[in-house]
Design a protein around this motif. Structure first.
Motif, PDB file in Angstrom:
ATOM      1  N   ALA A  89      80.204  26.205  45.765  1.00 32.26           N
ATOM      2  CA  ALA A  89      81.173  26.884  46.638  1.00 32.26           C
ATOM      3  C   ALA A  89      80.551  27.351  47.946  1.00 32.26           C
ATOM      4  O   ALA A  89      81.263  27.747  48.872  1.00 32.26           O
ATOM      5  CB  ALA A  89      81.786  28.075  45.898  1.00 32.26           C
ATOM      6  N   ARG A  90      79.211  27.289  48.035  1.00 28.16           N
ATOM      7  CA  ARG A  90      78.492  27.755  49.228  1.00 28.16           C
ATOM      8  C   ARG A  90      77.668  26.631  49.864  1.00 28.16           C
ATOM      9  O   ARG A  90      76.745  26.906  50.620  1.00 28.16           O
ATOM     10  CB  ARG A  90      77.580  28.936  48.835  1.00 28.16           C
ATOM     11  CG  ARG A  90      78.383  30.169  48.459  1.00 28.16           C
ATOM     12  CD  ARG A  90      77.594  31.144  47.599  1.00 28.16           C
ATOM     13  NE  ARG A  90      78.380  32.344  47.326  1.00 28.16           N
ATOM     14  CZ  ARG A  90      79.312  32.423  46.381  1.00 28.16           C
ATOM     15  NH1 ARG A  90      79.567  31.359  45.609  1.00 28.16           N
ATOM     16  NH2 ARG A  90      79.996  33.535  46.203  1.00 28.16           N
ATOM     17  N   SER A  91      78.014  25.402  49.546  1.00 23.36           N
ATOM     18  CA  SER A  91      77.230  24.262  50.031  1.00 23.36           C
ATOM     19  C   SER A  91      77.984  23.359  50.989  1.00 23.36           C
ATOM     20  O   SER A  91      77.484  22.285  51.345  1.00 23.36           O
ATOM     21  CB  SER A  91      76.715  23.444  48.837  1.00 23.36           C
ATOM     22  OG  SER A  91      75.807  24.220  48.067  1.00 23.36           O
ATOM     23  N   GLY A  92      79.179  23.771  51.405  1.00 24.42           N
ATOM     24  CA  GLY A  92      79.921  22.984  52.380  1.00 24.42           C
ATOM     25  C   GLY A  92      80.612  21.784  51.769  1.00 24.42           C
ATOM     26  O   GLY A  92      80.693  21.632  50.551  1.00 24.42           O
ATOM     27  N   VAL A  93      81.095  20.913  52.634  1.00 23.62           N
ATOM     28  CA  VAL A  93      81.816  19.721  52.180  1.00 23.62           C
ATOM     29  C   VAL A  93      80.811  18.667  51.744  1.00 23.62           C
ATOM     30  O   VAL A  93      79.612  18.762  52.007  1.00 23.62           O
ATOM     31  CB  VAL A  93      82.708  19.168  53.313  1.00 23.62           C
ATOM     32  CG1 VAL A  93      83.747  20.200  53.714  1.00 23.62           C
ATOM     33  CG2 VAL A  93      81.866  18.764  54.516  1.00 23.62           C
ATOM     34  N   ARG A  94      81.312  17.661  51.061  1.00 29.06           N
ATOM     35  CA  ARG A  94      80.455  16.552  50.652  1.00 29.06           C
ATOM     36  C   ARG A  94      80.456  15.458  51.724  1.00 29.06           C
ATOM     37  O   ARG A  94      81.419  15.295  52.465  1.00 29.06           O
ATOM     38  CB  ARG A  94      80.932  15.969  49.319  1.00 29.06           C
ATOM     39  CG  ARG A  94      80.731  16.897  48.122  1.00 29.06           C
ATOM     40  CD  ARG A  94      81.201  16.219  46.852  1.00 29.06           C
ATOM     41  NE  ARG A  94      81.178  17.090  45.698  1.00 29.06           N
ATOM     42  CZ  ARG A  94      80.243  17.067  44.753  1.00 29.06           C
ATOM     43  NH1 ARG A  94      79.231  16.217  44.846  1.00 29.06           N
ATOM     44  NH2 ARG A  94      80.313  17.885  43.717  1.00 29.06           N
ATOM     45  N   LYS A  95      79.359  14.713  51.769  1.00 24.12           N
ATOM     46  CA  LYS A  95      79.224  13.580  52.679  1.00 24.12           C
ATOM     47  C   LYS A  95      78.515  12.459  51.929  1.00 24.12           C
ATOM     48  O   LYS A  95      77.988  12.663  50.818  1.00 24.12           O
ATOM     49  CB  LYS A  95      78.423  13.982  53.916  1.00 24.12           C
ATOM     50  CG  LYS A  95      76.968  14.330  53.613  1.00 24.12           C
ATOM     51  CD  LYS A  95      76.182  14.585  54.886  1.00 24.12           C
ATOM     52  CE  LYS A  95      74.698  14.814  54.571  1.00 24.12           C
ATOM     53  NZ  LYS A  95      73.890  15.012  55.795  1.00 24.12           N
TER      54      LYS A  95
END
Length: 363
Positions: free
Chosen positions: A333-339
């Motif tokens: 929840a604190r790691s941003g979006v996925r790429k």
């Protein structure tokens, strides 16, 4: 990336997509970093990669008497260079940081130092079996740390240039003599039985030295409680943990004899930001090496953070399984979006030097 004090290791992704915000894991300076990677089942690195995190880890150099002058300022400067490399490689504006035991102390000082020098790049901080408050009757280590013995320890390490890792290991063993001293004396020496091949015991004996200056810095933190008191300075910057307002995940071990859980709990009262405290049912190392495959694993959680640790435990709920899975959900929840996962490691300016585990780990 490599400098005089550390090597930075980047691990190849194990998922097709990864979280945009990278993860830096900072181990203690007194032991080798591979406590996080003992084997496939116990590997915290492998677990994190399977969760989609971009994993970077520090491997500290094993110092000799020539590096006696290395103190906390030098370690923070070296770690800052590692942070810069990670952000450049991942093209991220911030990162998440994990630290355990003395590595947690270093991670906390680093995070505070970066923020107070105008670089608010640590998005979250996770601390395991780590004490930031040292003034407590709960600490069994106090038996070995009278003012006279601490002064003698300072003089001895300054004379030698280092505190040998094996020497500190003996202190920790004598804190649990029945299990960690006499057990081996009876079974191995008196009865002639060969000790079992066990990865944690091998790692525990593969200790590293502390340079005299860093040893004295840690003793000052312990004896004078400089972190909690806000009296530690790094390159003229006063470390203010209360002003460190990033989110934090703090874990401790119920039967930990090195960093007692009630002392670890005090971190929730002295640092800023939103904090989650989780208590594992194990000891010092077992709380850290706690894979989901461990069927005996249990942990306690309580969203409330009262001043008193016993009160927190009374209101806590027990969960079956490892805290690793709870932490992973918290960190996702604190790691941003996925790429899309990077196809190559490093970058144009930070090309891979060699395969993990690097060279410093063999020193």
């Amino acid at each position: 990336f490599r400098n005089e004090l550390l090597e930075l290791i980047q691990y190849k992704p194990r998922t097709a997509r990864v979280f945009r915000r990278p993860l830096l894991i900072i181990p203690p300076q007194i032991n080798k970093f591979y406590i996080y990677d003992l084997n496939e089942e116990k590997s915290f690195f492998r677990f994190c990669l399977g969760q989609g995190f971009q994993v970077f880890a520090i491997s500290w150099r094993n110092p000799s008497e020539e590096q006696a002058h290395w103190g906390m300022p030098q370690y923070i400067e070296a770690a800052t260079e590692a942070v810069d490399a990670i952000l450049a490689i991942t093209r991220s504006q911030s990162l998440n940081v994990v630290g355990a035991c003395a590595g947690g102390i270093t991670a906390s000082i680093l995070s505070s130092y970066l923020k107070q020098t105008g670089r608010d790049v640590v998005h979250s901080l996770s601390l395991s079996v780590c004490m930031l408050s040292m003034n407590s009757r709960e600490m069994e280590l106090g038996v070995f740390t009278t003012p006279a013995s601490l002064q003698a320890a300072r003089l001895k390490s300054r004379e030698r240039g280092v505190l040998e890792g094996a020497e500190l290991g003996r202190v920790f063993s004598w804190m649990r003599p029945n299990d960690l001293v006499w057990n081996y004396h009876i079974n191995n020496y008196l009865m002639g039985e060969a000790p079992p091949a066990f990865d944690i015991l091998f790692w525990n004996s593969d200790s590293t030295n502390l340079p005299a200056e860093l040893h004295c810095d840690f003793l000052d933190i312990y004896e004078h409680n400089t972190l909690e008191a806000g009296e530690m300075k790094i390159n003229g910057v006063t470390i203010d943990l209360a002003a460190l307002d990033c989110d934090k995940y703090v874990t401790a071990g119920l039967s930990d004899h090195i960093t007692p859980w009630k002392v670890c709990y005090k971190t929730t009262q002295i640092v800023g930001g939103n904090i989650k405290f989780v208590l594992s049912s194990s000891g010092h190392i077992q709380s850290l090496v706690n894979p989901p495959s461990n069927i005996k694993a249990r942990y306690f959680s309580n969203d409330s953070l009262p001043d008193n640790a016993d009160e927190w435990l009374e209101g806590a709920e027990q969960f079956a399984g490892s805290w690793w899975t709870d932490w992973s959900a918290w960190l996702q929840a604190r790691s941003g979006v996925r790429k899309a996962a990077p196809k190559v490691l490093g970058s144009k300016h930070f090309r891979p030097l060699e395969d993990a585990p690097g060279t410093y780990v063999f020193g």
